[in-house]
Enzyme design. Sequence first.
Site, PDB file in Angstrom:
ATOM      1  N   ASP A  13      37.250   9.855  14.134  1.00  0.00           N
ATOM      2  CA  ASP A  13      37.814   8.973  15.164  1.00  0.00           C
ATOM      3  C   ASP A  13      38.493   7.755  14.524  1.00  0.00           C
ATOM      4  O   ASP A  13      38.078   7.290  13.467  1.00  0.00           O
ATOM      5  CB  ASP A  13      36.693   8.533  16.123  1.00  0.00           C
ATOM      6  CG  ASP A  13      37.246   8.006  17.440  1.00  0.00           C
ATOM      7  OD1 ASP A  13      38.451   8.193  17.712  1.00  0.00           O
ATOM      8  OD2 ASP A  13      36.462   7.400  18.201  1.00  0.00           O
ATOM      9  N   HIS A  30      47.552  10.393  13.111  1.00  0.00           N
ATOM     10  CA  HIS A  30      46.923  11.719  13.024  1.00  0.00           C
ATOM     11  C   HIS A  30      47.284  12.395  11.703  1.00  0.00           C
ATOM     12  O   HIS A  30      46.466  13.102  11.106  1.00  0.00           O
ATOM     13  CB  HIS A  30      47.332  12.597  14.210  1.00  0.00           C
ATOM     14  CG  HIS A  30      46.826  12.089  15.536  1.00  0.00           C
ATOM     15  ND1 HIS A  30      45.501  11.773  15.737  1.00  0.00           N
ATOM     16  CD2 HIS A  30      47.460  11.821  16.704  1.00  0.00           C
ATOM     17  CE1 HIS A  30      45.345  11.342  16.991  1.00  0.00           C
ATOM     18  NE2 HIS A  30      46.521  11.357  17.584  1.00  0.00           N
ATOM     19  N   LEU A 124      32.397  27.141   0.916  1.00  0.00           N
ATOM     20  CA  LEU A 124      32.188  26.272   2.081  1.00  0.00           C
ATOM     21  C   LEU A 124      32.686  26.934   3.358  1.00  0.00           C
ATOM     22  O   LEU A 124      33.790  27.466   3.402  1.00  0.00           O
ATOM     23  CB  LEU A 124      32.967  24.959   1.873  1.00  0.00           C
ATOM     24  CG  LEU A 124      33.031  24.012   3.084  1.00  0.00           C
ATOM     25  CD1 LEU A 124      31.665  23.382   3.334  1.00  0.00           C
ATOM     26  CD2 LEU A 124      34.100  22.940   2.869  1.00  0.00           C
TER      27      LEU A 124
HETATM   28  C1  IPE Z   1      36.359  12.287  20.021  1.00  0.00           C
HETATM   29  O1  IPE Z   1      37.155  11.167  19.932  1.00  0.00           O
HETATM   30  C2  IPE Z   1      37.187  13.526  19.838  1.00  0.00           C
HETATM   31  C3  IPE Z   1      37.732  13.752  18.502  1.00  0.00           C
HETATM   32  C4  IPE Z   1      37.527  13.012  17.455  1.00  0.00           C
HETATM   33  C5  IPE Z   1      38.536  14.932  18.377  1.00  0.00           C
HETATM   34  P1  IPE Z   1      37.794  10.463  21.225  1.00  0.00           P
HETATM   35  O2  IPE Z   1      38.589   9.337  20.716  1.00  0.00           O
HETATM   36  O3  IPE Z   1      38.487  11.468  22.051  1.00  0.00           O
HETATM   37  O4  IPE Z   1      36.497   9.986  22.000  1.00  0.00           O
HETATM   38  P2  IPE Z   1      36.284   8.792  23.033  1.00  0.00           P
HETATM   39  O5  IPE Z   1      37.309   8.976  24.116  1.00  0.00           O
HETATM   40  O6  IPE Z   1      36.465   7.508  22.306  1.00  0.00           O
HETATM   41  O7  IPE Z   1      34.872   8.959  23.518  1.00  0.00           O
HETATM   42  C1  IPE Z   2      40.776  10.764  16.670  1.00  0.00           C
HETATM   43  O1  IPE Z   2      41.517   9.598  16.660  1.00  0.00           O
HETATM   44  C2  IPE Z   2      41.639  11.986  16.727  1.00  0.00           C
HETATM   45  C3  IPE Z   2      41.615  12.690  18.016  1.00  0.00           C
HETATM   46  C4  IPE Z   2      40.879  12.398  19.035  1.00  0.00           C
HETATM   47  C5  IPE Z   2      42.547  13.810  18.158  1.00  0.00           C
HETATM   48  P1  IPE Z   2      41.973   8.882  18.004  1.00  0.00           P
HETATM   49  O2  IPE Z   2      43.339   9.365  18.359  1.00  0.00           O
HETATM   50  O3  IPE Z   2      40.949   9.042  19.050  1.00  0.00           O
HETATM   51  O4  IPE Z   2      42.042   7.374  17.527  1.00  0.00           O
HETATM   52  P2  IPE Z   2      41.692   6.083  18.379  1.00  0.00           P
HETATM   53  O5  IPE Z   2      40.294   6.259  18.901  1.00  0.00           O
HETATM   54  O6  IPE Z   2      42.699   6.005  19.479  1.00  0.00           O
HETATM   55  O7  IPE Z   2      41.791   4.963  17.411  1.00  0.00           O
HETATM   56 MG    MG Z   3      39.323   7.928  19.590  1.00  0.00          MG
END
Ligand code: IPE
Ligand code: IPE
Ligand code: MG
Length: 241
Positions: A13, A30, A124
């Site tokens: 995240d 990303h 792995l």
């Molecule tokens: C969880 O992250 C999903 C992934 C890392 C793929 P999100 O950014 O979607 O989660 P919330 O919305 O903060 O709970």
């Molecule tokens: C995690 O990073 C990746 C996915 C959920 C696909 P985020 O896109 O949720 O990044 P933040 O939480 O907005 O910083």
């Molecule tokens: Mg996120």
Amino acid sequence: MVKLPRHIAIIMDGNGRWAKKHGKTRLGGHDAGMKAMKGVIKECGRLGIEHLTVYAFSTENWKRSKSEVAGIFGLIVKYMRSELAELMENNVVCDVLGDYTSLPKDAVNALDKLKADTGNNTGLRFHIALNYGSRADMLAAAKRLALAAFEAEGADAAEQKARIEEWTPEDFARGLATGGIPDPDLIIRTSGEQRLSNFLLWEAAYSELVFSDTLWPDFTPEEFHRALDEYARRSRRFGGR
Ligand code: IPE
Ligand code: IPE
Ligand code: MG
């Protein structure tokens, strides 16, 4: 030698916040996240970790803008292609948790190819949670079990009921996307958030949770080792004393 987890799961995240901080597009975040993931896969292989699961796209992530969602799938296709040789070299077996058949066709094809090409490797095991959500997965497992009981040949209602009464936690676990994979010993979440966000809810019953404030694209192998050190210091009791 410190105690290593058999199965590590990561909620990657913070890509969006990283992008904002660096004046880049969310997609740029990303992309940077994919590079961090490469580093962790390599390190897991080097350490002889058995299973690595990464949360790449949740069933709730469809709520994001069309362009972000399409961009994420585009990146997945790009990296599946560009990383194949290295994954083969590192003997990594790849598979997908979650129903990826509803993704764009080129992503489905790239994932099918990745699974087939790496299927005979022996190192792995790398599980990509993609269009994965734990509640949907548990519901699907419950439905499959129930249908199997109802469709059992020659069984009358009483026998069907008796079969259902016999279900064990192990039977249920086998029906999940993670069936056959040991539960994660360690779950890492980056970016300072401290929640599971519908990831491996059943499987996380006794996982050790490590939260890092680092945004995922900045998560280096050194930081990964700090999480492993933290894990090694934990005392796991599984309800015993
Ligand atoms: C969880 O992250 C999903 C992934 C890392 C793929 P999100 O950014 O979607 O989660 P919330 O919305 O903060 O709970
Ligand atoms: C995690 O990073 C990746 C996915 C959920 C696909 P985020 O896109 O949720 O990044 P933040 O939480 O907005 O910083
Ligand atoms: Mg996120």
